[in-house]
Motif scaffolding. Structure first.
Motif, short mmCIF file in Angstrom:
data_model
loop_
_atom_site.label_atom_id
_atom_site.label_comp_id
_atom_site.label_asym_id
_atom_site.label_seq_id
_atom_site.Cartn_x
_atom_site.Cartn_y
_atom_site.Cartn_z
N TYR A 2 1.09 -1.20 0.14
CA TYR A 2 -0.11 -0.05 0.12
C TYR A 2 1.08 1.19 0.05
CZ TYR A 2 -3.23 3.33 1.94
OH TYR A 2 -4.05 4.59 2.15
N LYS A 3 1.96 1.18 0.84
CA LYS A 3 2.70 2.45 0.93
C LYS A 3 3.57 2.53 -0.43
CE LYS A 3 3.26 2.47 5.95
NZ LYS A 3 4.29 2.54 7.17
N ILE A 6 1.49 4.36 -3.00
CA ILE A 6 1.28 5.79 -2.66
C ILE A 6 2.64 6.56 -2.89
CG2 ILE A 6 0.71 7.83 -0.90
CD1 ILE A 6 -1.53 6.07 -1.45
N LYS A 7 3.68 6.05 -2.87
CA LYS A 7 5.04 6.65 -2.90
C LYS A 7 5.30 6.91 -4.50
CE LYS A 7 7.70 4.91 0.93
NZ LYS A 7 8.59 3.77 1.20
N GLN A 9 4.74 8.97 -7.30
CA GLN A 9 4.14 10.27 -7.56
C GLN A 9 3.40 10.07 -8.92
OE1 GLN A 9 6.00 13.86 -7.07
NE2 GLN A 9 5.78 13.57 -5.02
N ALA A 12 -0.36 9.81 -9.71
CA ALA A 12 -1.22 10.71 -9.35
C ALA A 12 -2.67 10.79 -10.36
CB ALA A 12 -0.82 12.26 -9.40
N ASP B 292 0.46 15.13 -4.85
CA ASP B 292 -0.15 15.48 -6.19
C ASP B 292 -1.30 14.59 -6.46
OD1 ASP B 292 1.31 17.26 -7.23
OD2 ASP B 292 2.55 15.98 -8.28
N TRP B 293 -1.20 13.17 -5.64
CA TRP B 293 -2.47 12.43 -5.86
C TRP B 293 -3.49 12.94 -5.22
CZ3 TRP B 293 -4.63 10.78 -1.27
CH2 TRP B 293 -3.92 11.06 -0.13
N ALA B 294 -3.43 13.60 -4.00
CA ALA B 294 -4.67 14.15 -3.45
C ALA B 294 -5.27 15.39 -4.18
CB ALA B 294 -4.40 14.83 -2.08
N SER B 296 -5.23 15.54 -7.34
CA SER B 296 -5.75 14.91 -8.46
C SER B 296 -7.26 14.55 -8.13
CB SER B 296 -5.15 13.76 -9.12
OG SER B 296 -4.04 13.95 -9.64
N PRO B 545 -3.71 8.38 4.03
CA PRO B 545 -2.37 8.44 3.41
C PRO B 545 -1.57 9.53 4.01
CG PRO B 545 -3.85 7.57 1.77
CD PRO B 545 -4.77 8.18 2.95
N ILE B 549 1.43 8.14 5.87
CA ILE B 549 2.69 7.89 5.03
C ILE B 549 3.65 8.90 5.05
CG2 ILE B 549 3.52 7.02 2.80
CD1 ILE B 549 0.68 5.60 2.80
N SER B 551 6.26 9.48 3.54
CA SER B 551 6.71 10.08 2.16
C SER B 551 5.88 11.31 1.44
CB SER B 551 6.95 8.97 1.21
OG SER B 551 5.47 8.33 0.79
N ASN B 552 4.65 11.42 1.99
CA ASN B 552 3.83 12.28 1.60
C ASN B 552 4.05 13.70 2.08
OD1 ASN B 552 1.60 11.20 -0.32
ND2 ASN B 552 1.08 10.24 1.56
#
Lengths: 65, 738
Positions: A2-3, A6-7, A9, A12, B292-294, B296, B545, B549, B551-552
């Protein structure tokens, strides 16, 4: 796992596509539920606010409001 | 005396004519009961009164944006402090009270019962007014959390939560004791409002108290920003939108005397809207340090929001099919049509702002307040006026004093709204374009931020004029309603009759497919649970996340906690509301890095409780202001901004040079910050005041070299310490991704 997911990028864009899919699925479910309603039931429900003993309109005929 | 929900069974008393008729043919006996109109009236009066006050404050601060001396030289009448009073007043006092008025009126009639408890109704009313009065007594005096639309400090936050619970108990008690089987669509929207506002308020208000009226947000930096804009966006969604959609679904059919256009559409509208809205908060943070994912997720869900929003708008406007002729003469319908149209405009514009390339231009400019005011002045304001004009004559059993005055209000209000928003559209787009403009040689065309401000001043004047016109309309309405009230008598307890609710649904079984959604529609607690689950999904997916996490939010080794003096300076920055006009978030655009310096990194804000990124640039970004100017420049600038920046519209902050710095909470602040995870060494609070004094003396001595004599105990010294620290941690450092 999971981590790691997310890591990255670059994912996105994937989030955007996944969110679109979530919405489409949710929207389709709601469409099905809405159209499963019988016509009689929806007509009856839509009349609820008008089902009233309010006699204001008959009393205040002269009002424009 | 508390009016009983069911006073008598009319069939038993033998006095109810309706009962006798209904019993012919074996119909269930009718119960006579009384609606509580007094609570409706009280919330109506509160809405109009607070509305005028809130908009008056709005006009005052609008004038200050081209005439800063209109603050009268006083701290508590200055833009930075009053802006929060204006927004909180407009949202929670004007619109909030109106919402409660509409809910209390419609809920009783849709449930065919009196409110569950008159006592709870009164506690709700007076408790809410006390909250608003507390805002009036704290915000102008600088007691603020600095989180937009959630500025009220922790004791008031607790009071809001308690009063909201009182409202919820009264609301659900009414639903459970109703006489009707079916919960009309308006009630679904009310349920979603109650549950979501509770969740939003509690999560965003998590803070550690330092003193009676001072606290620090439990979240820091990026996480605080995400929580705040999840709250801020959904406060618009679930305080300004869903309850008003519920009111629209009740009052529009009543005013037009027509059923809602499509009940099926209302089912899709409701569930899609509450499901989608909650995800869209990150669109307030595009191009920021948020992952970025958030961003998006925020963008995509915002664009999809057009579908349910426009579904609602279309459902509203098409309800008027066959009744458009009435719109010409009926001011209630006029207000409603413009209101719903504004809802459509705002809900189209919002998703467009969420497109990154549009957001790059529009964010931080006057385009955003223009968008917001289409929603508040148009959607909320005009719907409120329509409901007031429709409802007040009814509960006073009279007719409206003057339709002409109501029409005048409509036109003057519309004109005010046009002046307000069009001027801000022009100003916002001008600002956005000028701030991104380069010469052919690759140099910023408007290198001095002030050059862009001075060019839009005429637009600021037009905005103030628009606000004044809109306010004038409200005063006319207040007069018209006052005269209406004087011509009638309040029907404090309005009689009605209905049979008791039975749980026999056998007569509904012939309706094909009827039971599927109908099950939820007649079970309020099930509706509550399903609505809660629907709104929680988006928040959980976005929050977990970002909070878990690492790394965010990459850490930066050189980023250190604020010194005690800087921390006190930051408190002053928050107290004066500097974040209302200055951002602390440099986006990764060349136009911004050329103007302000290195773009902002997530790791820079890990000790910022709360975050102070801001959402609007009336002045320049301050993220890299540290070390850019000498201490003396800051002193002169705060004393009178026009000494260093001719033409500036920033107010004078002369009181900072005379006020003594209050260090009574410094130790408690350090302790609170350590509890929040800021790595101050154990026992540092005992040395904090020594360090504070040392740094203050150094700044004071430095100012003396420029012939500025100011004691090291003054507030300005702390503020200078904070300003000189901002953004300096990462100069010459690289991100450590460990």
């Amino acid at each position: 796992m999971y981590k790691d997911f997310i890591k990255q990028q670059s994912l996105a864009e994937l989030y955007a596509i996944v969110s679109l899919c979530i919405f489409v699925v949710f929207f389709c479910i709601m469409l099905v539920i809405a159209f499963m309603q019988s016509k009689t039931a929806t007509v009856e429900a839509s009349l609820i606010p008008l089902d009233t003993n309010d006699d204001y309109n008959t009393k205040i005929q002269s009002s424009n409001v | 005396m508390e009016m009983k929900n069911t006073l008598m069974r009319s069939s038993d008393s033998g006095t109810g004519s309706g009962a006798g008729l209904s019993n012919l043919g074996g119909s269930p006996p009718l119960e006579k009961f009384f609606y509580d109109n007094k609570i409706v009236r009280d919330f109506g009066i509160a809405s109009v009164s607070w509305g005028i006050i809130s908009l008056l404050v709005g006009v005052l601060i609008a004038v200050q944006l081209f005439m800063p001396e209109a603050n009268l030289g006083l701290p508590f009448t200055t833009f930075g402090r009053l802006r929060a009073l204006h927004t909180n007043g407009a949202i929670f006092a004007f619109v909030g009270n109106l919402m409660f008025m509409g809910v209390y009126y419609s809920l009783q009639r849709l449930c065919k019962t009196r409110m569950y408890s008159d006592k709870l109704s009164r506690i709700h009313f007076w408790g809410w007014q006390l909250i608003i009065a507390s805002a009036v007594l704290t915000l102008p005096f600088g007691f603020t959390t600095s989180k937009e639309y959630a500025e009220l400090e922790w004791p008031i936050d607790i009071m809001i939560a308690l009063i909201w619970v009182v409202f919820a108990i009264n609301f659900f008690g009414t639903l459970l004791t109703r006489r009707t089987k079916h919960l009309y669509v308006a009630i679904w929207f009310y349920v979603a409002t109650i549950v979501t506002v509770a969740v939003l308020h509690i999560v965003n208000s998590m803070e550690i108290p330092v003193s009676f009226l001072k606290s620090y947000s439990m979240y820091a930096g990026v996480q605080d920003a995400l929580v705040q804009w999840w709250y801020g966006h959904n406060a618009v969604a679930f305080f300004l939108t869903t309850p008003f959609l519920g009111l629209m679904y009740y009052f529009l059919p009543k005013a037009a005397n027509r059923p809602v256009f499509s009940y099926r559409l209302s089912i899709i509208h409701f569930w899609s809207l509450i499901f989608l809205y909650i995800w869209a908060g990150p669109h307030h943070l595009l191009y920021t340090a948020l992952p970025d994912w958030a961003q998006s997720l925020g963008t995509t869900f915002s664009i999809m929001l057009i579908a349910p929003s426009w579904g609602g708008m279309i459902n509203g406007l098409l309800t008027l099919r066959g009744a458009w002729d009435q719109v010409r003469t009926n001011p209630v319908l006029k207000f409603m049509v413009v209101s719903i149209t504004c809802y459509g405009m705002a809900t189209f514009e919002g998703p467009m702002h969420s497109l990154k390339f549009v957001n790059a231009l529009s964010h931080y400019t006057d385009w955003i307040p223009a968008h917001v005011h289409i929603g508040t002045l148009g959607w909320n304001g005009f719907m409120s006026f329509a409901i007031l004009y429709w409802l007040i004559p009814r509960i006073y059993n009279t007719k409206l004093h003057s339709t002409k005055l109501a029409n005048l209000h409509f036109w003057i209000g519309t004109l005010g709204m046009v002046f307000w928003t069009v001027s801000m559209y022009i100003s916002g787009i001008m600002q956005g374009l000028m701030l991104q403009d380069f010469t052919a040689d690759g140099i910023l065309k408007y290198g001095n931020f002030l050059e862009t401000t001075t060019q839009v001043l005429p637009m600021y004047m037009l905005r103030a004029l628009g606000g004044l016109l809109y306010l004038s309309g409200m005063v006319i309405m207040a007069y018209n309603l006052f005269k209406t009230v004087k011509s009638g008598v309040l029907i404090a307890n309005e009689a009605d009759e209905a049979p008791a609710r039975t749980k026999d649904y056998s007569e509904e079984k012939h309706l094909t497919g009827y039971l599927r959604h109908r099950i939820i529609e007649r079970k309020p607690m099930l509706l509550l649970v399903v609505a809660a689950l629907t709104i929680l999904i988006g928040g959980i997916v976005e929050f977990i996340p970002v909070f878990t996490i690492q790394s965010n939010i990459p850490t930066i080794a050189s980023v250190k906690p604020y010194t005690p003096l800087e921390l006190e300076g930051r408190n002053i920055y928050m107290r004066e509301g500097c974040y209302n006009c200055h951002s602390q978030m440099i986006r990764p655009f060349r136009s911004e890095t050329e103007r302000y310096g290195e773009y902002s990194k997530a790791g820079e804000f890990v000790y910022d409780h709360p975050f102070l990124w801001g959402s609007k640039r009336t002045g320049p970004d301050l993220q890299r202001i540290g070390g850019k100017y000498p201490n003396a420049w800051h002193y002169r600038h705060m004393f009178n901004p026009r000494l260093t920046s001719p033409g500036s519209i920033m107010p004078n902050y002369k009181w900072l040079s005379t006020n003594d710095l209050d260090i009574s909470d410094t130790r408690a602040s350090i302790t609170a910050m350590r509890r929040l995870g800021v790595p101050y060494p154990a026992g540092y609070e005992d040395r904090a005041l020594e360090d504070l004094k040392q740094q203050a003396v150094a700044i004071s001595d430095n100012l003396k070299k420029d012939n500025i004599k100011v004691a090291d105990t003054k507030e300005i010294v702390a503020l200078i310490a904070y300003l000189q620290r901002m953004g300096t941690d990462i100069k010459g450092n690289k991100t450590d991704n460990k």
